[in-house]
Design an enzyme around this catalytic site. Structure first.
Site, mmCIF file in Angstrom:
data_model
loop_
_atom_site.group_PDB
_atom_site.id
_atom_site.type_symbol
_atom_site.label_atom_id
_atom_site.label_comp_id
_atom_site.label_asym_id
_atom_site.label_seq_id
_atom_site.Cartn_x
_atom_site.Cartn_y
_atom_site.Cartn_z
ATOM 1 N N ASP A 47 16.837 56.335 -34.051
ATOM 2 C CA ASP A 47 16.708 55.051 -34.761
ATOM 3 C C ASP A 47 18.022 54.682 -35.443
ATOM 4 O O ASP A 47 18.160 53.595 -36.007
ATOM 5 C CB ASP A 47 15.516 55.043 -35.736
ATOM 6 N N SER A 48 19.027 55.568 -35.331
ATOM 7 C CA SER A 48 20.391 55.203 -35.728
ATOM 8 C C SER A 48 20.879 54.003 -34.932
ATOM 9 O O SER A 48 21.844 53.342 -35.322
ATOM 10 C CB SER A 48 21.340 56.391 -35.526
ATOM 11 N N ASP A 86 13.056 58.455 -31.229
ATOM 12 C CA ASP A 86 12.678 58.446 -32.643
ATOM 13 C C ASP A 86 11.518 57.493 -32.880
ATOM 14 O O ASP A 86 11.549 56.339 -32.428
ATOM 15 C CB ASP A 86 13.858 57.968 -33.503
ATOM 16 N N LYS A 116 10.408 62.004 -31.812
ATOM 17 C CA LYS A 116 10.924 62.744 -32.966
ATOM 18 C C LYS A 116 10.448 62.032 -34.223
ATOM 19 O O LYS A 116 10.451 60.800 -34.269
ATOM 20 C CB LYS A 116 12.454 62.823 -32.939
ATOM 21 N N GLU A 118 10.362 62.411 -38.755
ATOM 22 C CA GLU A 118 11.006 63.040 -39.906
ATOM 23 C C GLU A 118 9.968 63.548 -40.897
ATOM 24 O O GLU A 118 8.933 62.906 -41.094
ATOM 25 C CB GLU A 118 11.916 62.017 -40.608
ATOM 26 N N GLU A 184 19.383 68.428 -40.289
ATOM 27 C CA GLU A 184 20.513 67.542 -40.613
ATOM 28 C C GLU A 184 21.011 67.825 -42.032
ATOM 29 O O GLU A 184 20.213 67.860 -42.986
ATOM 30 C CB GLU A 184 20.064 66.078 -40.478
HETATM 31 O O1 KIV Z 1 18.704 58.621 -35.299
HETATM 32 C C1 KIV Z 1 19.519 59.530 -35.041
HETATM 33 O O2 KIV Z 1 20.593 59.301 -34.472
HETATM 34 C C2 KIV Z 1 19.187 60.890 -35.438
HETATM 35 C C3 KIV Z 1 20.278 61.912 -35.358
HETATM 36 C C4 KIV Z 1 21.173 61.755 -36.532
HETATM 37 C C5 KIV Z 1 19.752 63.281 -35.254
HETATM 38 O O3 KIV Z 1 18.099 61.146 -35.850
#
Ligand code: KIV
Length: 267
Positions: A47-48, A86, A116, A118, A184
């Site tokens: 989600d970055s 994510d 993924k 969190e 992280e």
């Molecule tokens: O969203 C992302 O890019 C991430 C990485 C920083 C692991 O979760």
């Protein structure tokens, strides 16, 4: 060990064999094709993307539709690489039912392989419910960007109590059926200890080299995003400068009437 592409069910065996897992973020088909050719083991549609590509302040405003759009694009570019997507903020925290529906949509609409999410203790029933329904889950502990307003972008697990919480969360995620855990911004010694205590792999970012694998944000490691320089980041190229240079040369040639020349024109 054969050279066939990795599958998610191989992760524990890879850890037992001591072969490091290599993961990069990826948001589009073109880079997915290149990263597959480079032999990257796992792609993460992080989600970055909301910061790196969409230019938003944080990951918090990423939407499920946005993640599905990017994940489907990545999948079209990388047909043989496991792809983790994510789950965005609020798509899995409100209720288990919503989490199952949203994670299910991600897999069904993109043909990607895992989600993924969190968080530790609070997420364990959700992780167990997803895994029970056949949805592979990668956990994410330490600095969790969706909690940036609570945590700040800081190394986590430095106090004895937060280190203990991280150990407990990692074990609980593994017990709930997570396939791997991203760690992280965690001190190297703690990340190494957690990695040795688990049978599932850890994938570190800013967590030292005792993790079972590493992940970086592609645009950061390529030096395309030259405004972000945390200590853990190693730039393997300086592409921002090269992009600016190429665009400047193109602009100069167009303005001078040098491009297109005969070689780049049709008779
Ligand atoms: O969203 C992302 O890019 C991430 C990485 C920083 C692991 O979760």
């Amino acid at each position: 060990m054969s050279d066939r592409p990795l599958s998610l069910s191989d992760l524990n065996a890879r850890k037992r064999d001591g072969r490091k897992l290599v993961m990069l973020t990826c948001y589009d088909a073109l880079f997915a094709r290149l990263l597959e050719r480079a032999g990257i083991d796992l792609l993460l549609v992080g989600d970055s993307v909301n910061q790196v590509v969409a230019g938003r302040e944080s990951t918090l405003s990423a939407t499920l539709d946005q993640m599905i759009y990017h994940a489907a694009s990545v999948r079209r570019g990388a047909l043989h690489t496991p792809i983790v997507v994510d789950l965005p903020f609020l798509s899995y925290q409100v209720s288990i039912e919503e989490a199952v529906r949203n994670a299910g949509r991600v897999l069904a609409e993109t043909d990607c392989h895992a989600v993924k999410l969190e968080g530790g203790a609070a997420m364990i029933p959700t992780v167990a419910a997803l895994v029970d329904r056949g949805i592979p889950v990668i956990g994410h502990l330490g600095f969790t960007p969706q909690a940036v307003n609570l945590l700040g972008p800081r190394v986590q697990g430095r106090s004895a109590s937060s280190a203990e919480q991280l150990r407990l969360d990692a074990q609980a995620l593994a017990n709930a059926g997570a396939s791997a855990i991203v760690l992280e911004l965690v001190p190297r010694a703690l990340a190494t200890e957690i990695s040795s205590s688990l049978t599932i792999p850890t994938i570190g970012i800013g967590a030292g080299n005792g993790c079972d694998g590493q992940v970086l944000v592609l645009h950061d490691m390529l030096g395309l995003n030259d405004t972000f320089s945390p200590r853990f980041l190693k730039r393997y190229d300086e592409q921002a400068g090269r992009v600016i240079d190429a665009a400047t040369r193109y602009a100069t040639e167009v303005r001078r009437g040098e491009y297109p020349d005969d070689a780049h024109s049709f008779e």
